[in-house]
Design a protein around this motif. Structure first.
Motif, short mmCIF file in Angstrom:
data_model
loop_
_atom_site.label_atom_id
_atom_site.label_comp_id
_atom_site.label_asym_id
_atom_site.label_seq_id
_atom_site.Cartn_x
_atom_site.Cartn_y
_atom_site.Cartn_z
N GLY A 136 -28.44 54.54 19.76
CA GLY A 136 -29.81 54.55 19.25
C GLY A 136 -30.53 53.26 19.58
O GLY A 136 -30.00 52.41 20.30
N HIS A 137 -31.73 53.11 19.03
CA HIS A 137 -32.53 51.93 19.37
C HIS A 137 -33.51 51.61 18.25
O HIS A 137 -34.03 52.51 17.57
N ALA A 138 -33.74 50.31 18.03
CA ALA A 138 -34.64 49.85 16.98
C ALA A 138 -35.05 48.41 17.28
O ALA A 138 -34.36 47.68 17.99
N PHE A 139 -36.19 47.99 16.69
CA PHE A 139 -36.63 46.61 16.83
C PHE A 139 -35.64 45.66 16.15
O PHE A 139 -35.11 45.95 15.08
N VAL A 140 -35.43 44.49 16.77
CA VAL A 140 -34.62 43.46 16.14
C VAL A 140 -35.34 42.11 16.05
O VAL A 140 -34.85 41.20 15.38
N HIS A 332 -43.28 55.31 17.19
CA HIS A 332 -42.81 55.68 15.86
C HIS A 332 -43.21 54.64 14.82
O HIS A 332 -43.57 54.99 13.68
N GLY A 333 -43.14 53.37 15.20
CA GLY A 333 -43.53 52.32 14.27
C GLY A 333 -44.98 52.46 13.83
O GLY A 333 -45.31 52.28 12.65
N LYS A 334 -45.84 52.81 14.77
CA LYS A 334 -47.26 52.94 14.44
C LYS A 334 -47.58 54.27 13.76
O LYS A 334 -48.27 54.30 12.73
N GLY A 338 -46.62 52.88 9.93
CA GLY A 338 -47.76 52.00 9.66
C GLY A 338 -47.59 50.59 10.19
O GLY A 338 -48.10 49.64 9.60
N LEU A 339 -46.90 50.43 11.31
CA LEU A 339 -46.63 49.11 11.87
C LEU A 339 -47.90 48.29 12.04
O LEU A 339 -47.90 47.08 11.79
N LEU A 359 -37.44 47.12 9.30
CA LEU A 359 -36.32 47.60 8.50
C LEU A 359 -36.40 49.11 8.33
O LEU A 359 -35.38 49.82 8.46
N ALA A 360 -37.58 49.62 8.04
CA ALA A 360 -37.74 51.07 7.87
C ALA A 360 -37.39 51.81 9.16
O ALA A 360 -36.72 52.86 9.13
N LEU A 361 -37.84 51.28 10.29
CA LEU A 361 -37.52 51.92 11.57
C LEU A 361 -36.03 51.86 11.86
O LEU A 361 -35.44 52.82 12.35
N ALA A 362 -35.40 50.71 11.55
CA ALA A 362 -33.95 50.59 11.75
C ALA A 362 -33.20 51.62 10.92
O ALA A 362 -32.22 52.22 11.38
#
Length: 393
Positions: A136-140, A332-334, A338-339, A359-362
């Motif tokens: 998977g993938h997410a912001f870090v 997805h974040g936006k 609500g990024l 954190l929510a996206l992760a």
């Protein structure tokens, strides 16, 4: 374990050491849940209304005046992502997104290029790092780009709460800063991936060469390469010579990963190259990947790979195909979390909002990774694939 139980455990584990008092601890838990909910516009007032708060004051206090370390939250997000999605062959992906704003008070807002619209807009620019692997993938990691007009305006910085130590940094320099943090944190990654806006920057490439970091970054057609007979030549000349040979066998059709519409298939070729006045790390080599659209052969993109000697070109092609994953994170974040829908204007609230969205996206990425894998997808991942060997030109 249900997603609700998992979310409660995650937020409790993070919030307990992060907040000294129970009130911000509860507000933080409520904010994360509200960001994950189906709320049309995710500003503080609508989020508060969804969660059952009479006003937005608790969320506003959490993001602005409450005492807590937002970088500690960023570190927790990274640890959570790596614990569930981390792999030795993972990649870091750099990109920036924009938040279009009205007025001039929001920190970092200025008339600048906006990738969303392809033109100059009054916006904030947000360089980001995504961690991606087969799981998977997410912001870090994240930064807020502070334009020069802001960086040198003490009065404006003061009103927005910009720390005195913050100096002007280009977007590639901000990515270098984030890469340094990932290295210090022990983030396992095999390649850095990025678009040509970052791949063209010699300082970012030099940082990777000095630390023997692999990368697969898009580069512009005028990137200078060392010419065979001395001097320099642009990347585009390499393709011109290949096409002049008139042999269709230079292209190999293959997928670089699955997108929303299925396999992302292109024609590829690879050439060993030397970048003008910029040697690779010891034990590494530069390879130019050329990607051509199957349906529109005139649409070509160039990638520069920096990888250990003997690396199969199929591996760097797969890495090149990972870049789109940060675009999915941006979307997805936006759209879901609500990024960029915040109404905060100052430095600290901005970082707190964006990091909480991370954190929510992760959490969503980790929950998605626990879903059963489709049998056809699993079989496709296990297929043996031929190697496309790099040649010199």
């Amino acid at each position: 374990m249900s997603w609700d139980t998992e979310l409660t455990a995650l937020v409790t584990r993070i919030a307990d050491p992060l907040f000294a008092r129970p009130e911000p601890r509860q507000a933080f838990a409520d904010l994360v849940r509200a960001l994950l909910a189906d709320v049309p516009r995710k500003n503080s007032w609508q989020l508060a209304d969804h969660i059952g708060h009479a006003t937005a004051h608790r969320f506003e206090h959490l993001l602005d005046r409450a005492k807590w370390d937002v970088d500690a939250l960023r570190d927790e997000v990274r640890s959570y992502v790596l614990a569930h999605l981390g792999r030795t062959d993972g990649v870091l992906i750099a990109d920036d997104t924009a938040a279009i704003k009205k007025g001039e008070a929001s920190v970092g807002v200025a008339d600048q290029y906006c990738g969303l619209t392809g033109q100059v807009e009054n916006c904030q620019v947000i360089p980001l790092l995504t961690y991606a692997s087969d799981a998977g993938h997410a912001f870090v990691n994240r930064r807020l780009y502070l334009p020069e007009a802001w960086a040198h305006d003490g009065e404006r910085r003061g009103r927005a709460g910009v720390p005195e130590y913050m100096a002007f940094r280009t977007k590639p320099q901000l990515v270098i800063d984030m890469l340094g943090e990932e290295i210090a944190a022990g983030t396992p990654f095999r390649y850095l991936c990025a678009d040509a806006g970052y791949g063209r920057d010699p300082h970012l490439r030099a940082f990777c060469h000095e630390r023997a970091l692999g990368y697969v970054m898009a580069v512009p057609v005028d990137l200078p390469l060392a010419a065979v007979r001395g001097g320099a030549e642009p990347v585009g000349h390499v393709l011109d010579r290949l096409l002049a040979q008139g042999t269709p066998q230079i292209w190999e059709r293959r997928s670089c990963g699955n997108g929303s519409k299925g396999a992302r298939v292109y024609d590829w070729t690879a050439v060993a190259v030397a970048v003008a006045e910029q040697a690779p790390a010891p034990g590494y080599a530069h390879t130019l990947l050329i990607r051509r659209s199957v349906n529109a052969p005139s649409e070509v993109e160039f990638f520069l790979a920096h990888a250990p000697f003997g690396t199969a070109v199929t591996e760097v092609i797969d890495a090149a195909g990972m870049r789109w994953k940060i675009e999915e994170n941006n979307e997805h974040g936006k759209d879901l979390l609500g990024l960029t829908q915040y109404q905060v204007r100052k430095w600290t609230p901005w970082h707190r909002h964006v990091t909480t969205c991370m954190l929510a996206l992760a959490f969503l990425a980790v929950m998605r990774a626990t879903l059963p894998v489709d049998a056809d997808e699993a079989a496709d991942k296990g297929k043996d694939r031929p190697l496309l060997e790099a040649s010199s030109c």
